[in-house]
Structure formats: structure tokens, C-alpha cells
Scaffold this motif. Structure first.
Motif: not given
Length: 212
Positions: A45-48, A139-141, A199-200, A207-209
């Protein structure tokens, strides 16, 4: 006051590093089952997705007042789970104040955890989360919803939730095993594409949180 504290924690994610936690529960289940999963999810998450989460997650017991310090708490395991009255009260306060609990069945937890969730929310039922929910969109579908990471019983993966004021506050992932997919590659020898999906999907939860 509790809602104000958690709102501050969520807003402040962009200004300093946040901390997430693993839930240490009672009952005999192996709450510690996936030691590399959360550190790997944090790094991803920190990287992407531009989060700033501390590299090492904390461990917190469900009755501990410090629970309210964490915007995201993860729970996993294979076996029995028992929440005391104090656990139930603190978890309910945490979740209704803006916290988020992700429960990931590592295989064998289902028959126990459903009863404990009912203690926390006796008037709410777990509902299956549809594939068009925002948690599967960015961010990932994931157009088909929760991905399948491990076979388990060979049935389809399902994401269930408890909603408070139309907001998802408790996510229960079943027949999926995201946490195994977050672990170091050599732990389960999962193919790279399965780990990537896991991971995605984990990043979508984080991201939702931080955006809702």
C-alpha cells in the motif's frame, strides 16, 4: 468524542504515518496465523497507493481501549473465537465510532466467528457485498467481486459486511484467504498472479477506509 477521535485519525493519514493492528482474540484460535501478511500489505500500500502506514503493525486485544487508536484492525485464524462481554462492548464502540474490522477466514473460522459477530451486532445481519460496491472498484478493479486466492472447499469466495449508517464497518472475507495471499511468496508457494490479486484487494480495503 470517540467519533471525533477516529475521524481525526482518518483525516491525518496524509500528514503522518498511521498504524494498523492485528486482533489478538481468545478462544484458542490461531490469531497469529499469518505473521508476514500485514507487513507485506503495508509495504504494498505504501508503495502503490500513497499511504503512509507504519511498517510494523501493532497487536491489540478486543477489550483494550487502545483499539480506538487504529483505523484498521485485521483478524484471522483457523479455529475457535470467543469474545467476552468486555470485548463485545469495546468492539461495538469501536465500529460504531468509525473503526473498521476486517475478518479473514483462514479456513475453519466460519462456524465460530459468525456467532461472535452476532454478539457485537445482535440486530444486524451479515449481508453479502455486491461486486459493484466501491471496495471492489478502486484503486484496482475487481468486476466480479472478491477474488479467489486459496481453494479451501472449492466454493466461490464471498465478502460479507455489517453496515452502520450505510457505511461498511465490518468486512468478513470467506472462502478466499486474502491473508495467505499477502504472506511471503515461499510460505504457501502461491503463483505471482494470485498474490498480486490478494495484495490489490487488500489495498482496495485500505483505500476504502481512508477515503470513506
Amino acid at each position: 468524542m470517540k467519533k471525533i477521535v477516529l475521524l481525526f485519525l482518518l483525516i491525518s493519514v496524509s500528514s503522518f504515518a498511521q498504524e494498523i493492528a492485528l486482533l489478538k482474540y481468545s478462544g484458542g484460535g490461531d490469531w497469529y496465523a499469518n505473521p508476514t501478511s500485514l507487513p507485506n500489505l503495508i509495504n504494498f500500500c505504501n508503495s502503490n497507493i500513497n499511504t503512509r502506514i507504519k511498517a510494523k503493525p501493532s497487536t491489540v486485544e478486543p477489550s483494550n481501549p487502545d483499539l480506538l487508536s487504529y483505523p484498521f484492525v485485521h483478524m484471522t485464524g483457523h479455529g475457535n473465537v470467543v469474545f467476552s462481554d468486555a470485548d463485545v462492548t469495546n468492539l461495538r464502540n469501536y465500529l460504531t465510532a468509525g473503526g473498521f474490522l476486517h475478518i479473514d477466514d483462514n479456513y475453519g473460522m466460519d462456524q465460530y466467528i459468525r456467532k461472535e459477530i452476532k454478539k457485537i451486532f445482535p440486530n444486524n445481519s451479515l449481508v453479502e457485498i455486491p461486486a459493484n460496491h466501491p471496495i471492489f472498484q478502486k484503486p484496482f478493479p475487481f468486476p466480479n467481486g472478491l477474488p479467489k486466492i486459496h481453494e479451501h472447499d472449492g466454493t466461490r469466495p464471498q465478502a460479507f459486511g455489517i453496515f452502520v449508517d450505510n457505511k461498511l464497518v465490518l468486512l468478513y472475507t470467506y472462502e478466499c484467504d486474502l491473508g495467505d495471499g499477502w504472506e511471503d511468496a515461499e510460505v504457501h508457494n502461491d503463483p505471482a498472479n494470485a498474490r498480486d490479486k490478494a495484495l490489490k484487494m487488500g489495498a482496495n480495503i485500505i483505500n476504502y477506509i481512508f477515503t470513506n
